[in-house]
Every structure is written in structure tokens, then in C-alpha cells.
Write a protein that holds these residues in place. Structure first.
Motif, short mmCIF file in Angstrom:
data_model
loop_
_atom_site.label_atom_id
_atom_site.label_comp_id
_atom_site.label_asym_id
_atom_site.label_seq_id
_atom_site.Cartn_x
_atom_site.Cartn_y
_atom_site.Cartn_z
N SER A 1 -14.68 10.00 -5.02
CA SER A 1 -14.18 8.68 -5.43
C SER A 1 -12.70 8.76 -5.77
O SER A 1 -11.94 7.81 -5.55
N GLU A 2 -12.27 9.91 -6.33
CA GLU A 2 -10.85 10.09 -6.64
C GLU A 2 -10.00 10.00 -5.37
O GLU A 2 -8.97 9.34 -5.33
N THR A 3 -10.47 10.66 -4.30
CA THR A 3 -9.72 10.66 -3.04
C THR A 3 -9.74 9.29 -2.39
O THR A 3 -8.72 8.83 -1.84
N VAL A 4 -10.87 8.61 -2.43
CA VAL A 4 -10.96 7.27 -1.85
C VAL A 4 -10.00 6.33 -2.56
O VAL A 4 -9.26 5.56 -1.92
N THR B 1 2.20 10.45 -7.57
CA THR B 1 0.79 10.72 -7.36
C THR B 1 0.04 9.42 -7.07
O THR B 1 0.43 8.35 -7.54
N TYR B 2 -1.10 9.51 -6.35
CA TYR B 2 -1.82 8.32 -5.90
C TYR B 2 -3.11 8.13 -6.69
O TYR B 2 -3.87 9.06 -6.93
N THR B 3 -3.33 6.90 -7.06
CA THR B 3 -4.55 6.52 -7.78
C THR B 3 -4.76 5.02 -7.61
O THR B 3 -3.78 4.26 -7.54
N ALA B 4 -6.01 4.59 -7.55
CA ALA B 4 -6.31 3.18 -7.38
C ALA B 4 -5.78 2.33 -8.53
O ALA B 4 -5.65 1.11 -8.40
N TYR C 1 -6.64 19.17 -0.57
CA TYR C 1 -6.54 18.85 0.86
C TYR C 1 -7.83 18.21 1.38
O TYR C 1 -8.04 18.14 2.59
N GLU C 2 -8.67 17.75 0.47
CA GLU C 2 -9.98 17.20 0.84
C GLU C 2 -9.87 16.12 1.92
O GLU C 2 -10.61 16.11 2.90
N LEU C 3 -8.94 15.18 1.74
CA LEU C 3 -8.81 14.07 2.69
C LEU C 3 -8.54 14.58 4.10
O LEU C 3 -9.16 14.12 5.07
N LEU D 1 -6.45 7.17 -1.59
CA LEU D 1 -6.14 6.74 -0.22
C LEU D 1 -5.88 5.24 -0.17
O LEU D 1 -4.97 4.78 0.54
N ARG D 2 -6.65 4.47 -0.91
CA ARG D 2 -6.42 3.01 -0.95
C ARG D 2 -5.03 2.71 -1.53
O ARG D 2 -4.31 1.83 -1.05
N ASP D 3 -4.67 3.43 -2.58
CA ASP D 3 -3.34 3.27 -3.18
C ASP D 3 -2.26 3.60 -2.16
O ASP D 3 -1.31 2.82 -1.96
N PHE D 4 -2.40 4.75 -1.48
CA PHE D 4 -1.40 5.16 -0.50
C PHE D 4 -1.28 4.14 0.63
O PHE D 4 -0.17 3.75 1.02
#
Length: 646
Positions: free
Chosen positions: A473-476, A450-453, A523-525, A479-482
Motif C-alpha cells: 500500500s505504501e508503494t501504491v 519523497t513520494y506519499t499519497a 525497488y519494489e515498484l 506511485l499515485r503521488d508521483f
């Protein structure tokens, strides 16, 4: 004394009658509680029971839901009479209805597919992933839990006749248990019969299981999938048909002209190159997302190498997991399309020595074959599958010596870094035994969900310089982590191609991503960037991952377009003019007709997508399935697979 005894008997009889609930109340509970369980099941599964559910799904497929209701009534009848109180029956139907629905909902959110029977054989892998995936119970799940807690308490006051001294009461309970068991078993037998289920309107739709479960419900979907555990042989499977197909393939091989005239096939003539396969966990290009920009290009090496190598995309059979499906296709050339959706060939079918690229290279070309995966050997049963696919050696996490690890926010012990994987690949190449060529297949782990900053220090995270409005903010952060993990994967690719470009012997490196994952909130991103249409969770955009086929003895840019992951090995060998197993002639002759057929989607030669196949595409698919069945399950009339031990 006699009057006292009589009086006691009267009181006992009165108590027994008092403790026995009215038959009409018990009958009402027997039919209504299963109905509540059915509705809670579908509420959990769908998130809401709107008008479309009542008209299109329930109304349009009433036979399926009636069968489920009767099935739950049988279970309720059995447990209520077995225990004597209805609480046991309430809990039984609640668990049987709501647990599969909850697993389906969570699995749909995480991987885009529902709970399937063969998932039960993968519970260890599923539990490991679920433990790291930050899964949350939904509102309907909590509400259903509350509903059944109340019903369980009320059920305590519902009693069938007590077992006491009365033979009639015992006979009634035994009859109730027998009737409940009979109804349940008959329903199960009904579910296992394609003839009977089709008679009430349950039609096979195994290619799109999410749609199948929407139409027929969770329990009917799950139980009718049991029909798929046995794979039927093709209608025309026989020694005669396979002998004819083999002769046709031999003729095709003689007449064959290279499909990529601009390829380096001629320059590699007479060479036996080392072949390195790298399947990069969750590798895809985040700069493909509309409106997304980073402070730097996370895939600078991949974009550079596209200008000097063959590149394109694979159409993956997986989303959000199922790495081994993609791996199985790439290593064998076998497609999972004709297999039941959600099955895991490594666990269910690769249980004996089987045709594959590593086996072919080892048996006919003298290759040393090594697999490297930086996670536990038993994961997806690779410790049993790899030897059956012809690997001489398997390097797993147990064999790594204190490797560098990253991204430990969810994976508490961390994941082996892609840089450490590059170290291991280079070490295996340098330390290989003998002077023969090497086939090495590597699977990475650093970019796993799973992805998280929190997975990287702030100073290492890529900056997001542009993004559509509305992203949480969770998705942002995810995404930075990914993107940062992708930067590491790309650095590994750059390091390996730099290393092998200095090697004197010919080397081919095949590099691709296995699948997309959810990043952040659902699927927000993908929806808010416009990468997919809202609600289009089966979009082909979520199935096509990057593919690069590079070598140290050519620098021609070639556009491969989109190909199925089962096409990776035939296309690689075609590009470089390598002698191919006869089975791959089917793949090459199929390429001008269709580029991929996976999970009910056809990729046409012009890059368009369709659910249906043309007559020519269907014929090509049928021929390939005939040969695949022969090599996987049949008698090997083609004579291409490894000899089987008696």
C-alpha cells in the motif's frame, strides 16, 4: 611512622596492579574488537553475511579486509592507551566502522551508490534530502548498536597501567599511543598509494562503486577513493596533441553533413532562436511500467508533442539524486564518466569561468543568459557555479514572490509548483532586457522525492486502475503521488509549448527528465512490475529518461533514440543547424559510433548496452576526454573557453 608510609605505598602499588587488566586480555580485545567492528561494518553494508560474503568477497579479496583490520587495530591501540580504559577504543572503532557502513547502506537504498569521500563536501545537501526521505535504520544497524553498547560497558573494566607516579606506566601508555598512531598513519598512506593497494589485490573499479564496495568492503572502498580526488591529466595531454586535435576538428566541421537529414535545420537557416532548457525533476513516464494503468494519461501533452517534435531519451549519469550531474552534462557537453563517481562538478570543479553552452551563446552570439531554479540558491552550490558557466542572472527561490507550492507532506514548506515555474519562465521571457535572443535554463522541483499519497488531496490523486499483485500500500500510494506530480509537470510542458507557439520569434524548447527515483518501498515498484530484473539496480532502464526538442517553427517527428545527457546541446544545435562550438564536433562524430558512455555503460548505435567499449569507441572517448580535460583543468590549448583572470 616509616612503617605506615611503607604500608601505604604497598597498598597503593597493590591497587595499581589490581586496576591493571591482564596483558593477554587487553591484547585479545585489541585484535578481536576491531574484527567485530569490521564484520558489523560489512553486515550493515550488505544486510547479511551469507556464504557469498565469506567465499567470494572476503576470501577473494583477503588483502583488502586484512588491511582494514590492521587499520582498525591501530585506531583501537591508540585510543585504548590514550584514555587508559578500553571503552574509548571500543567507541572509536565502532563509530569509524559502523557510521560509514550505515551511510553507505542508506545511500545505496536511496540513490544506488555508496558513501564516497566527496560526499563530505555535500553534507548540507545530503542532510536536507535525508531529512525528507523517511530513511529507516535496518536490523543489522540496531544489532551492531547493541553489540557495541555491550562492548563499551565491558571495556570499562579493561585498563592499561595507570598513569600514577610510575614512569614505566607512563612510558608504556605513550608507546601504545605512538604505536597505534604509527599503524593508523601507515595504513592511510598505504590506502593512498595505487601501487601498494594494487599489490594486495585492490584494483580500480570506480565506474561501478557499489560493486567496488561489495568486493573490497566499505572502509577500503572509501579510503582508496581518496586516490581519485586528484584527477590525472590524459597521458597524451600536450600543446602539440591539442593543436593536432583542433586542426582535425576544424576539418570535420568543414566536411560535416547534418546527422538528421529529416531535421528542420534548413528551415531555421539565418535565424537566431531563443532557446529554453527545462530540466524537469524526476520526469519519466509511469505508463512505461508493465501492468500499470491509470484513470487518465498523466503525460497527455508529452505524448502529443512526440508526434510533432524530436524526441528520444537521455542516458542519465544519476539515479535517486545528483540532479546537478545531469545539469552539468547538458549545459557543458562535458561527461562525468571520466570523473570520480559521486563527485559533484558544480562544487568541486566549476570553481572558475568554464566553457559551457550559455557562455558560448553569450560570448559569440550575444545571448542574454538566465538560470531559474525554484529552490535555495546555495543548493549544489549553484550560486557559485552558474556565474562560472556564463549565466548573467540567476533566479532562485529567494527571488520568487509567494509562489504556489504543493506536496508538503515531507517538504513541510511545500515545493514550488510546476505551474508557478511556467509563470516564471514566461515572465523572464517577456521581461528580458534588450532585443537580443534569450537562453533560459530552468530546473523544476515539484516532483522531487519523497513520494506519499499524503502529498495531494485524495480528489487530486490519479487513480491506479491496474497494477501487478504484491505491491504494498505504501508503494501504491507513492506511485499515485508521483503520477499526479507527473501530470502537473506535463501540464507545465503543454502550457509552455502553447504559449511559445504563439510567439512570432523563433523559439526552441528542450525538455528532459534528470533521473529516476525510488518510489515507495525500495525497488519494489520496478521489480514487481518487471521493469527491471530482481536485484538489477544498475539496469539501464533506470537511467533513460524522456527527452523532447520542440520548436515553434517546425512540426516534424524525429526519433532521436538514446543519447547521453552530455549530447543534449550538440544534438539540439545539429537539429536546427545552429553554429556550434568546435568541441561539439567531437560529440557529433561520436554519435554514429556510440550514443552514450556513462557510469561504465556504453549505449551502442543500435540501442543495445555493453560494459566494454570497442576500439573505435575507446578512441572517440579518449579524444573527447582529452578536449574536456583541456577545457576543464588544462591550458585551453583548444582556445574555446572563456579567458581566465590573472
Amino acid at each position: 611512622m616509616a612503617s605506615v608510609t611503607t604500608e601505604s605505598a604497598v597498598r597503593q602499588t597493590a591497587k595499581q596492579h589490581t586496576d591493571t587488566s591482564p596483558i593477554w586480555l587487553r591484547a585479545a580485545a585489541t585484535v578481536l574488537v576491531p574484527l567485530v567492528a569490521l564484520l558489523c561494518c560489512e553486515w550493515i553494508h550488505r544486510g547479511k553475511l551469507n556464504g557469498q560474503f565469506w567465499t567470494e568477497y572476503l576470501g577473494g579479496h583477503i588483502g583488502s579486509y586484512l588491511l582494514t583490520w590492521v587499520f582498525l587495530i591501530g585506531i583501537y591501540l591508540f585510543f585504548s592507551h590514550l584514555a587508559g580504559r578500553h571503552t574509548a577504543a571500543v567507541l572509536a572503532v565502532g563509530l569509524i566502522a559502523c557510521i560509514p557502513a550505515a551511510v553507505t547502506r542508506l545511500k545505496l537504498d536511496f540513490r544506488g551508490e555508496p558513501f564516497l569521500p566527496w560526499d563530505l563536501s555535500q553534507w548540507q545537501e545530503a542532510a536536507a534530502v535525508a531529512n525528507k526521505s523517511n530513511l529507516k535504520l535496518t536490523g543489522p544497524m540496531w544489532a551492531s548498536l547493541a553489540i557495541f553498547a555491550v562492548l563499551a560497558v565491558l571495556g570499562w573494566w579493561l585498563r592499561v597501567p595507570v598513569h600514577g607516579q610510575r614512569p614505566a606506566a607512563r612510558r608504556l601508555r605513550l608507546a601504545g599511543c605512538g604505536a597505534g598512531a604509527a599503524v593508523t598513519i601507515l595504513c592511510l598512506l598505504f590506502y593512498l598509494s595505487p601501487t601498494l593497494t594494487q599489490a594486495i589485490g585492490i584494483w580500480p573499479d570506480m565506474w561501478l562503486q557499489d560493486r567496488y564496495y561489495r568486493n573490497y568492503g566499505v572502509l577500503s572502498g572509501f579510503l582508496t577513493n581518496l586516490q581519485q580526488l586528484q584527477i590525472s591529466e590524459p597521458e597524451d595531454y600536450s600543446e602539440e596533441s591539442l593543436t593536432a586535435l583542433k586542426a582535425e576538428l576544424e576539418q570535420r566541421a568543414q566536411d560535416h553533413e547534418n546527422l538528421f537529414p529529416e531535421s528542420p535545420a534548413s528551415s531555421g537557416e539565418g535565424q537566431t532562436p531563443h532557446i529554453i532548457y527545462i530540466m524537469a525533476e524526476a520526469f519519466w513516464d509511469p505508463t512505461d511500467l508493465p501492468g500499470i494503468e491509470f484513470s487518465e494519461d498523466p503525460l497527455v501533452n508529452y505524448h502529443r508533442l512526440q508526434q510533432e517534435a524530436a524526441s528520444g531519451r537521455i542516458y542519465s549519469p544519476s539515479f535517486g539524486g545528483g540532479t546537478c550531474d545531469v545539469e552539468f552534462e547538458a549545459l557543458t557537453g562535458f561527461s562525468v564518466e571520466p570523473l570520480p563517481m559521486g563527485c559533484k562538478p558544480f562544487q568541486q570543479h566549476v570553481t572558475h569561468p568554464m566553457f559551457s553552452l550559455p557562455w558560448y551563446l553569450s560570448d559569440t552570439k550575444g545571448y542574454e543568459t538566465v538560470a531559474v531554479h525554484c529552490y535555495w540558491a546555495k543548493y549544489w552550490s549553484r550560486d557559485r557555479a552558474y556565474p562560472n558557466l556564463g549565466f548573467d542572472d540567476y533566479i532562485s527561490l529567494e527571488d520568487f514572490d509567494n509562489p504556489e507550492k504543493k506536496r508538503s507532506a515531507y517538504w513541510t514548506s511545500g515545493l514550488v509548483s510546476d505551474d508557478a515555474m511556467a509563470d516564471e519562465i514566461i515572465a523572464q521571457f517577456e521581461e528580458r532586457g534588450g532585443d537580443g535572443p534569450l537562453f533560459l535554463h530552468a530546473v523544476t522541483m515539484e516532483a522531487h522525492s519523497t513520494y506519499t499519497a499524503r502529498n495531494f488531496p485524495e480528489e487530486e490523486l490519479l487513480e491506479l486502475t491496474a497494477a501487478p499483485s504484491g505491491l504494498s500500500s505504501e508503494t501504491v500510494g507513492a506511485l499515485r503521488d508521483f503520477a499526479t506530480a507527473m501530470k502537473d509537470t506535463d501540464a507545465m510542458l503543454g502550457r509552455l509549448t502553447d504559449y511559445f507557439s504563439q510567439v512570432d520569434e523563433p523559439v526552441i524548447l528542450v525538455f528532459w527528465g534528470d533521473h529516476y527515483n525510488l518510489i515507495g518501498s525500495g525497488y519494489e515498484l520496478y521489480e514487481k512490475t518487471g521493469f527491471i530484473e530482481k536485484g538489477d539496480y544498475q539496469s539501464p532502464a533506470l537511467r533513460t529518461t524522456p527527452l523532447l526538442i520542440w520548436s515553434n517553427y517546425q512540426s516534424e517527428a524525429i526519433d532521436l533514440g538514446v543519447i547521453g545527457s552530455y549530447m543534449v546541446s550538440p544534438v539540439m544545435m545539429e537539429l536546427y543547424g545552429l553554429e556550434q562550438p568546435l568541441f561539439y564536433q567531437l560529440h557529433l562524430s561520436e554519435l554514429p559510433i556510440m550514443r552514450s558512455r556513462s557510469r561504465g555503460v556504453t549505449v551502442n548505435p543500435d540501442g543495445s548496452y555493453a560494459e566494454e567499449m570497442t576500439e573505435a569507441q575507446q578512441a572517440a572517448f579518449d579524444d573527447r576526454w582529452l578536449a574536456q580535460y583541456d577545457l576543464m583543468f588544462g591550458e585551453d590549448y583548444l582556445g574555446l573557453g572563456p579567458a581566465q583572470e590573472e
